[in-house]
Every structure is written in structure tokens, then in C-alpha cells.
Scaffold this motif. Structure first.
Motif, PDB file in Angstrom:
ATOM      1  N   GLY A   1       0.012   9.550  -1.840  1.00 58.12           N
ATOM      2  CA  GLY A   1      -0.494   9.285  -0.500  1.00 58.12           C
ATOM      3  C   GLY A   1      -1.716  10.132  -0.202  1.00 58.12           C
ATOM      4  N   LEU A   2      -2.789   9.911  -0.968  1.00 57.75           N
ATOM      5  CA  LEU A   2      -3.974  10.758  -0.793  1.00 57.75           C
ATOM      6  C   LEU A   2      -5.017  10.112   0.106  1.00 57.75           C
TER       7      LEU A   2
ATOM      8  N   GLY B   1      -6.609  16.440   2.197  1.00 56.63           N
ATOM      9  CA  GLY B   1      -5.341  16.620   1.501  1.00 56.63           C
ATOM     10  C   GLY B   1      -4.477  15.391   1.659  1.00 56.63           C
ATOM     11  N   GLY B   2      -3.404  15.338   0.874  1.00 48.95           N
ATOM     12  CA  GLY B   2      -2.562  14.163   0.853  1.00 48.95           C
ATOM     13  C   GLY B   2      -1.156  14.411   1.347  1.00 48.95           C
TER      14      GLY B   2
ATOM     15  N   ILE C   1      -0.240   3.761   7.669  1.00 38.99           N
ATOM     16  CA  ILE C   1      -0.471   4.070   6.262  1.00 38.99           C
ATOM     17  C   ILE C   1       0.012   5.485   5.952  1.00 38.99           C
ATOM     18  N   GLU C   2       0.675   5.630   4.809  1.00 45.95           N
ATOM     19  CA  GLU C   2       1.191   6.931   4.381  1.00 45.95           C
ATOM     20  C   GLU C   2       0.149   7.596   3.497  1.00 45.95           C
ATOM     21  N   SER C   3      -0.810   8.234   4.149  1.00 44.05           N
ATOM     22  CA  SER C   3      -1.949   8.804   3.443  1.00 44.05           C
ATOM     23  C   SER C   3      -2.540   9.948   4.245  1.00 44.05           C
TER      24      SER C   3
ATOM     25  N   ALA D   1       0.825  -1.215   0.000  1.00 41.95           N
ATOM     26  CA  ALA D   1       0.000   0.000   0.000  1.00 41.95           C
ATOM     27  C   ALA D   1       0.853   1.255   0.000  1.00 41.95           C
ATOM     28  N   ASN D   2       1.953   1.238   0.741  1.00 42.65           N
ATOM     29  CA  ASN D   2       2.798   2.432   0.871  1.00 42.65           C
ATOM     30  C   ASN D   2       3.835   2.567  -0.245  1.00 42.65           C
TER      31      ASN D   2
END
Length: 490
Positions: free
Chosen positions: A416-417, A457-458, A436-438, A410-411
Motif C-alpha cells: 500500500g505505497l 510512506g506506505g 484506497i489503502e495507500s 486495487a486494494n
């Protein structure tokens, strides 16, 4: 050939007047469900027109910044009422111009009115703070003040709600605006400007110019009077803007996404398939928060794919104006070609096209930009269809053996939105939220959708990661802090 019968020509709004472009040239906005139908003609503006709009906004700024907050708010309330009063008309225009279903268009008109009212209310609460001082003779406090001229550059996928969530906080905090919408959807953008203008906005406070980015873009981001640029669109265009602005110009960029949905082994498979379809195929996959990767645990992979294909097969594809349609056309021919190209790329990379991916050309689909939503299986994380933003109805299903592997997949993209997980395990949900990088995280919800009062925002290449849109925090982008030390005399 496009039909020109009874086609209205719309003008720019500059300094309170509806005017033609300096060249007098226009361009057509067409219906993606029927490319032969022209929705309206709009001004093909150039730098001269943009410069005039910026200069008008600059002249209007001193008086607007001194306007009482309640009067600024009152205009937003009236504009919201005007939009809601014309709900059915504006929803139909939005669908004819962008292609989304009438249900989605109605929701967008309602949401835009809600946004105007939200910021009308929040604008009454913009304030600084008082600070303790070691010197009893000095009063220390801050003021929040508007920036000046703000340029608003918006995309075609949410052509009413995205401009509303940028323009409303800009105006209510005392800034003046130059607004350039996407050339695929200028009509509904014009309706928003008509709402604000008709509600009593003073001349020059809101200005509206249409035309191609290649002919209007430079002054919108480089003019010395522009104090802030807010842009939503592709990452490539955002990077170009970021490189072009002056050092003193504030920038807000909301860009691309490659958004994952993780399906855990304890997930309700039917619910997970529904989340994937809603996030990936509603709006014809043309949402920056759309689900484009589904990362599925081995133990439920086959059952999930079966459910996903079954739900996708049942979707009705057609004109968004037709009752019962689930998926409308892509917004333009370029979008169609891009999606079809990525379907070919996926097949050439060795992924299995489990369903869809073909252009629809028979019957009612013959005149529009229709494609059947595509599902790829056997996708590996390094494939282009798993890494690059497609911005269309294409879902890549990726196997994972463990939660840790799913998180790593996933990352492992530049975006990363938005990201989601489907699970009944609260511990897994908490680990997902933390790792999670989001910028937006969903649990048992689709990757799409955000609340008016919540920040949006991301991270990574999805945003400048400076100022968020939506919610109370959006007001920060449009205001600057002045610190005051007020001493006593004598």
C-alpha cells in the motif's frame, strides 16, 4: 571482462578520515549500460569496519548535539551548493553507475540539493511545547532531543536523493550517522558524503562504509550504540531488520509496492496512457512507487491498451548518457533476470503479452542489461504478476466493470505505497481518496514522484507505518520527547 584502466579506488570515511577496509579488499561498481566498464572500486567492508564507524559516531555525538542549530544548518547549505556546482559531473556519474537517463539524474542531483536546504531551514524550528499546569508553581514543557547514532541503509534506484532525505534530517537534529549505500551505486553516495565532509562536518558525525549487506548488516542494526535504523529496500530485507533490532532501537522501513492506476470510463485515454508510461516505464520501472497495475473500466479498455502500446512502442531504449533516450538499462544482471522471469511467469499464467518483454542484445544493447518494457493484458487479480513486486518495466492491465470492483482489485494486494486514478469525476476521485489503502494518493498524476516538503510512506507491507519520510514530519523520527516539570523553590 571488465576494464580496469584508470579506475579510481574510493575509501570509507570513518572518524573524519578516508580509510581502507580492515581487510584491504575492494569490489567493483560497473556501468549497467556497458557491464564491461568499471565506474570505480570500493571498500569491501566487514563488521570490524562498521563497528569502528559506529564507535566513531558515538564519540562524536555529545559535541554534535550541542552544536548550534545554525552551524549544523550552515554545513547542509554548503553541501547543497557543492552538489549543485558539480551538477553535470555528478549527473553523468549517477547515470553511468545506475543507468537512468541524464535528465533523471540531473533532476535527482537538484532535488538532493533542495532536500539539504529544506532540512537546513526546518532544523531551525525543532522545538518542544509548553503545557498548561494545574499547579501554578510548576512549569511543564517538553524538549525535542536527538537520539544518538543513526544507521542509514539505502537502495540503488535513487542513490542520491533517498540518502539525502534520510541523512539531512538526522544531522540537522543533532544525530550522528553511519551510512551504508547499496553496493550497485556507491560512487554517487560517496559524492554526498564528500559534500558533507568538505562542508565542514566534524570528525565522526558522518561515517561512510561500503560493502555487502551480508558482511556489514548485523552491527548496523544490532550494535548497542545504534539508536535508530532507517532503511529503504525490499520487504524481505525490511522484515529481517525489524526482527533483528533491539527493543530500544527506533526503526523506519520504506519497502515494496504494487501500485495501481485506475482508469475510469470518463478518463482522457491518452492522458491515462501517458500517466501509465511515466509511472511504469520511466526509471526503467525501478521505483518503489512505479505503476505496475492498471485497472481499466471495460468501456475504455481496448482504446486504453491501444494508446498504451503506441506510446510504449515509441520509447527509445539505450544508454542514459545518449541524448533522446527514454528508458535506460536495468541496474544489474539480477534485475534483468528477475524481469525476464516474471515475463515468463505472466505468459505461463495465461496473460497475454501485448507488447515487449524481450531482452535487447543487438548493437548498443549488447553489453548492457536492456529489456523492452512489457505490457500484459488479460491479467486477473490473483496472478503473480498482479500480486508480486517485479521492480521493472512490466505493466499488468486488468479489466473492471465498476468502480467498486476496481477499488477491490486495487486494494487486494499486500502492499500500500502509492495509488492513482485518472478521472474527470470529482465524486469518484473523493471516493478513491477515502477508500484506497495507500500512503500516497494521486489524482490525474502518475504514481511516481513526491514533494520534498510532503510526507512520504506506505501502509500494509510497504512500510512500518510508524514514521514518515520527507517533509517536516520526518524530523519526528530523529528526535525524542523529554517532558519536564520545573517547580519553584521556596
Amino acid at each position: 571482462m571488465a576494464t580496469e584502466t584508470l579506475v579510481e579506488t574510493f575509501k570509507n570515511l570513518i572518524d573524519g578520515q578516508w580509510v581502507e577496509s580492515a581487510s584491504g579488499e575492494t569490489f567493483a561498481s560497473t556501468n549497467p549500460a556497458n557491464a564491461a566498464e568499471i565506474v570505480g572500486r570500493f571498500q569491501a567492508s566487514a563488521e570490524e569496519d562498521v563497528n569502528r564507524a559506529i564507535e566513531a559516531a558515538q564519540r562524536a555525538f555529545p559535541a554534535w548535539r550541542e552544536t548550534a542549530p545554525s552551524k549544523r544548518a550552515d554545513i547542509l547549505y554548503k553541501a547543497a551548493d557543492w552538489l549543485e556546482a558539480g551538477l553535470e559531473r555528478f549527473a553523468e556519474e549517477l547515470t553511468r553507475e545506475e543507468g537512468k537517463t541524464l535528465a533523471a539524474s540531473r533532476m535527482e542531483v537538484k532535488r538532493s540539493a533542495q532536500t539539504l536546504r529544506y532540512y537546513a531551514s526546518e532544523g531551525m524550528n525543532v522545538a518542544g511545547e509548553t503545557l498548561p499546569s494545574d499547579d501554578p508553581e510548576t512549569f511543564v514543557y517538553t524538549r525535542r532531543e536527538p537520539l544518538g547514532v543513526v544507521t542509514v541503509i539505502t537502495p540503488w534506484n535513487f542513490p542520491l536523493s533517498i540518502p539525502a532525505r534520510k541523512i539531512a534530517p538526522a544531522l540537522v537534529t543533532g544525530n550522528t550517522v553511519v551510512f551504508k549505500p547499496a553496493s550497485d551505486t556507491p560512487l554517487i553516495a560517496c559524492r554526498l558524503v564528500q559534500a558533507l565532509h568538505g562542508a565542514g562536518m566534524p570528525a565522526g558525525v558522518i561515517n561512510f562504509v561500503t560493502g555487502s549487506a551480508s558482511k556489514t548488516g548485523t552491527p548496523l542494526v544490532t550494535h548497542p550504540a545504534v539508536k535508530a535504523v532507517t532503511f529503504t529496500g525490499s520487504t524481505g530485507a525490511g522484515e529481517k531488520i525489524n526482527r533483528s533490532v533491539r527493543l530500544s532501537t527506533r526503526v523506519q522501513l520504506e519497502l515494496g509496492g504494487k501500485n495501481p492506476l485506475i482508469v475510469m470510463d470518463d478518463a482522457d485515454v491518452e492522458q491515462a496512457a501517458e500517466l501509465a508510461v511515466k509511472g511504469g516505464f520511466e526509471l526503467t520501472g525501478q521505483a518503489c512507487t512505479g505503476t505496475s497495475r492498471v485497472i481499466v473500466m471495460d468501456s475504455v479498455h481496448d482504446r486504453f491498451v491501444e494508446a498504451l502500446v503506441a506510446r510504449t512502442r515509441a520509447l527509445i531504449i539505450g544508454s542514459g548518457l545518449r541524448k533522446g533516450v527514454d528508458v535506460g538499462p536495468l541496474a544489474n544482471e539480477s534485475q534483468l533476470r528477475n524481469v525476464l522471469d516474471y515475463v515468463d511467469i505472466g505468459k505461463s499464467e495465461g496473460a497475454e503479452l501485448a507488447f515487449g518483454g524481450e531482452r535487447l542484445t543487438e548493437g548498443e544493447h549488447a553489453a548492457g542489461y536492456y529489456v523492452r518494457p512489457a505490457i500484459f493484458t488479460g491479467v486477473t487479480p490473483n496472478m503473480r504478476i498482479a500480486q508480486e513486486e517485479i521492480f521493472g518495466p512490466v505493466i499488468s492491465v486488468i479489466r473492471a466493470g465498476t468502480f467498486q470492483e476496481a477499488m477491490a482489485i486495487a486494494n487486494d494486494v499486500e502492499y500500500g505505497l502509492s495509488a492513482a486514478i485518472c478521472t474527470a469525476d470529482m465524486n469518484a476521485a473523493r471516493r478513491f481518496i477515502a477508500g484506497i489503502e495507500s500512503g500516497v494518493v494521486k489524482v490525474n498524476r502518475p504514481t511516481t514522484g513526491n514533494a520534498v516538503n510532503a510526507p512520504f510512506g506506505g501502509v500494509k507491507m510497504s512500510s512500518t507505518a510508524t514514521y514518515r519520510e520527507s517533509g517536516r514530519g520526518a524530523l519526528d523520527f530523529y528526535t525524542q520527547i523529554k517532558t519536564v516539570y520545573h517547580g519553584m523553590q521556596g
